[in-house]
Design a protein around this motif. Structure first.
Motif, mmCIF file in Angstrom:
data_model
loop_
_atom_site.group_PDB
_atom_site.id
_atom_site.type_symbol
_atom_site.label_atom_id
_atom_site.label_comp_id
_atom_site.label_asym_id
_atom_site.label_seq_id
_atom_site.Cartn_x
_atom_site.Cartn_y
_atom_site.Cartn_z
ATOM 1 N N ASN B 53 57.897 79.613 -71.590
ATOM 2 C CA ASN B 53 57.098 79.406 -70.383
ATOM 3 C C ASN B 53 55.596 79.376 -70.698
ATOM 4 O O ASN B 53 54.759 79.373 -69.799
ATOM 5 C CB ASN B 53 57.393 80.480 -69.337
ATOM 6 C CG ASN B 53 57.093 81.884 -69.836
ATOM 7 O OD1 ASN B 53 56.744 82.077 -70.999
ATOM 8 N ND2 ASN B 53 57.220 82.852 -68.959
ATOM 9 N N MET B 54 55.275 79.351 -71.986
ATOM 10 C CA MET B 54 53.887 79.292 -72.430
ATOM 11 C C MET B 54 53.684 78.065 -73.311
ATOM 12 O O MET B 54 54.627 77.564 -73.923
ATOM 13 C CB MET B 54 53.520 80.544 -73.220
ATOM 14 C CG MET B 54 53.698 81.833 -72.446
ATOM 15 S SD MET B 54 53.458 83.282 -73.487
ATOM 16 C CE MET B 54 51.711 83.153 -73.830
ATOM 17 N N ASP B 55 52.440 77.581 -73.363
ATOM 18 C CA ASP B 55 52.105 76.454 -74.227
ATOM 19 C C ASP B 55 51.326 76.899 -75.462
ATOM 20 O O ASP B 55 51.312 76.208 -76.480
ATOM 21 C CB ASP B 55 51.250 75.438 -73.463
ATOM 22 C CG ASP B 55 51.996 74.858 -72.298
ATOM 23 O OD1 ASP B 55 51.369 74.627 -71.245
ATOM 24 O OD2 ASP B 55 53.214 74.628 -72.431
ATOM 25 N N LYS B 56 50.664 78.019 -75.339
ATOM 26 C CA LYS B 56 49.746 78.445 -76.403
ATOM 27 C C LYS B 56 49.647 79.956 -76.393
ATOM 28 O O LYS B 56 49.650 80.593 -75.344
ATOM 29 C CB LYS B 56 48.367 77.821 -76.165
ATOM 30 C CG LYS B 56 47.294 78.194 -77.159
ATOM 31 C CD LYS B 56 45.984 77.489 -76.797
ATOM 32 C CE LYS B 56 44.875 77.831 -77.756
ATOM 33 N NZ LYS B 56 43.610 77.111 -77.417
ATOM 34 N N LEU B 65 51.226 76.841 -80.930
ATOM 35 C CA LEU B 65 51.271 75.858 -79.859
ATOM 36 C C LEU B 65 52.708 75.391 -79.676
ATOM 37 O O LEU B 65 53.414 75.127 -80.654
ATOM 38 C CB LEU B 65 50.379 74.664 -80.203
ATOM 39 C CG LEU B 65 48.888 74.945 -80.372
ATOM 40 C CD1 LEU B 65 48.160 73.679 -80.787
ATOM 41 C CD2 LEU B 65 48.286 75.513 -79.100
ATOM 42 N N LEU B 66 53.119 75.283 -78.421
ATOM 43 C CA LEU B 66 54.473 74.848 -78.105
ATOM 44 C C LEU B 66 54.415 73.630 -77.209
ATOM 45 O O LEU B 66 53.837 73.687 -76.120
ATOM 46 C CB LEU B 66 55.253 75.971 -77.418
ATOM 47 C CG LEU B 66 56.672 75.635 -76.954
ATOM 48 C CD1 LEU B 66 57.564 75.263 -78.133
ATOM 49 C CD2 LEU B 66 57.264 76.812 -76.181
ATOM 50 N N ASN B 67 55.009 72.542 -77.656
ATOM 51 C CA ASN B 67 55.092 71.323 -76.863
ATOM 52 C C ASN B 67 56.561 71.076 -76.560
ATOM 53 O O ASN B 67 57.304 70.549 -77.401
ATOM 54 C CB ASN B 67 54.482 70.146 -77.628
ATOM 55 C CG ASN B 67 54.432 68.883 -76.796
ATOM 56 O OD1 ASN B 67 55.257 68.682 -75.899
ATOM 57 N ND2 ASN B 67 53.471 68.025 -77.077
ATOM 58 N N LYS B 68 56.973 71.450 -75.373
ATOM 59 C CA LYS B 68 58.386 71.349 -75.017
ATOM 60 C C LYS B 68 58.827 69.915 -74.772
ATOM 61 O O LYS B 68 60.005 69.583 -74.882
ATOM 62 C CB LYS B 68 58.673 72.217 -73.794
ATOM 63 C CG LYS B 68 58.486 73.714 -74.072
ATOM 64 C CD LYS B 68 58.763 74.542 -72.847
ATOM 65 C CE LYS B 68 57.651 74.431 -71.823
ATOM 66 N NZ LYS B 68 56.368 75.024 -72.302
ATOM 67 N N HIS B 72 58.287 70.536 -80.176
ATOM 68 C CA HIS B 72 57.473 70.725 -81.368
ATOM 69 C C HIS B 72 56.714 72.047 -81.268
ATOM 70 O O HIS B 72 56.173 72.398 -80.206
ATOM 71 C CB HIS B 72 56.496 69.549 -81.505
ATOM 72 C CG HIS B 72 55.680 69.591 -82.746
ATOM 73 N ND1 HIS B 72 54.447 70.194 -82.792
ATOM 74 C CD2 HIS B 72 55.913 69.125 -83.991
ATOM 75 C CE1 HIS B 72 53.959 70.088 -84.012
ATOM 76 N NE2 HIS B 72 54.817 69.433 -84.753
ATOM 77 N N LEU B 73 56.672 72.717 -82.383
ATOM 78 C CA LEU B 73 55.994 74.009 -82.489
ATOM 79 C C LEU B 73 55.040 73.934 -83.673
ATOM 80 O O LEU B 73 55.382 73.342 -84.711
ATOM 81 C CB LEU B 73 57.057 75.078 -82.734
ATOM 82 C CG LEU B 73 56.710 76.546 -82.711
ATOM 83 C CD1 LEU B 73 56.431 77.011 -81.303
ATOM 84 C CD2 LEU B 73 57.854 77.367 -83.310
ATOM 85 N N SER B 74 53.859 74.500 -83.528
ATOM 86 C CA SER B 74 52.946 74.522 -84.662
ATOM 87 C C SER B 74 52.276 75.884 -84.794
ATOM 88 O O SER B 74 52.108 76.609 -83.810
ATOM 89 C CB SER B 74 51.888 73.431 -84.542
ATOM 90 O OG SER B 74 51.009 73.703 -83.468
ATOM 91 N N LEU B 75 51.917 76.180 -86.020
ATOM 92 C CA LEU B 75 51.180 77.403 -86.339
ATOM 93 C C LEU B 75 49.857 76.989 -86.946
ATOM 94 O O LEU B 75 49.836 76.260 -87.942
ATOM 95 C CB LEU B 75 51.962 78.265 -87.322
ATOM 96 C CG LEU B 75 51.248 79.524 -87.819
ATOM 97 C CD1 LEU B 75 51.125 80.549 -86.687
ATOM 98 C CD2 LEU B 75 51.971 80.140 -89.018
#
Lengths: 115, 113
Positions: B53-56, B65-68, B72-75
């Protein structure tokens, strides 16, 4: 503070030998997990305990693998009649509460080499 | 096959630069994601986590960062230091209430002086 402790750190076994790997989770942690990590790979789930109850053992690769946590604290992963493909690092992890804290805290693992 | 994977198996950056490690997942029902750092001979160490339920989410020198939409997920690691050299794993819980984490293969981050 004490983290998750695993022993032995290294184990060399002859093929066909039985081994037992021990995990001491963080005190008070309800959930305990075992993972298997092959060289160059991410950890793969083996089994999960909530207190003394083994709620998920879907990741155990064969009936040669057995895990227990009889008093809801220390856990032992036993591998019978070890095979070369069992060679891996076996990681134990614990978490405080399955509802409120989902972070898993990992031990340093037991590196098992089957010759 | 593994649904949590990484685009690059290795990443080399200059000390002081920012690092971005990427991760793709395929299960749209996954509701919790976590990044771990693993140094040689040690177990995975928690870095940061994020719920679906979060993007960042930001931590100390790290941002997830989470792009549903594209799964895609990034660190992101700011001002990379030599001590950041390690293998980084993303992991997910594939449904609400799931207990086990499913790990990706990992990205090895190397810091050049």
């Amino acid at each position: 503070g004490a983290g998750v402790s695993q022993s032995p750190r290294y184990k060399v076994a002859k093929r066909g030998q039985d081994v037992a790997l021990r995990c001491d989770p963080i005190s008070g942690h309800v959930s305990l997990f075992w993972y298997q990590q092959a060289l160059g790979q991410g950890p793969e789930f083996l089994t999960y305990f909530q207190n003394e109850a083994q709620l998920d053992k879907s990741g155990l690769p064969s009936d040669r693998f057995f895990a227990e946590r009889p008093e809801g604290s220390v856990s032992t992963l036993k591998i019978q009649r070890t095979q070369q493909e069992d060679s891996a690092v076996y990681l134990c992890a614990s978490s405080r509460d399955r509802l409120r804290n989902e972070k898993l805290f990992f031990g340093s693992g037991t590196q098992l080499s089957v010759l | 096959g593994e649904s949590v994977g990484l685009h690059l198996p290795t990443l080399s950056v200059q000390e002081g630069d920012n690092s971005i490690i990427n991760c793709a997942y395929s299960n749209s029902a996954s509701d919790y994601f976590i990044w771990y750092k693993q140094e040689s001979g040690k177990g995975p160490q928690f870095i940061i986590d994020i719920r679906s339920n979060m993007d960042k989410r930001q931590g100390q020198r790290v941002t997830v960062l989470l792009n549903k939409t594209v799964k895609h997920l990034s660190l992101q690691i700011a001002a990379t230091q030599p001590g950041d050299s390690a293998v980084y794993f993303c992991a997910e819980k594939r449904f609400q209430g799931a207990q086990k984490l499913v790990f990706g293969q990992g990205t090895r981050l190397t810091i050049n002086p």
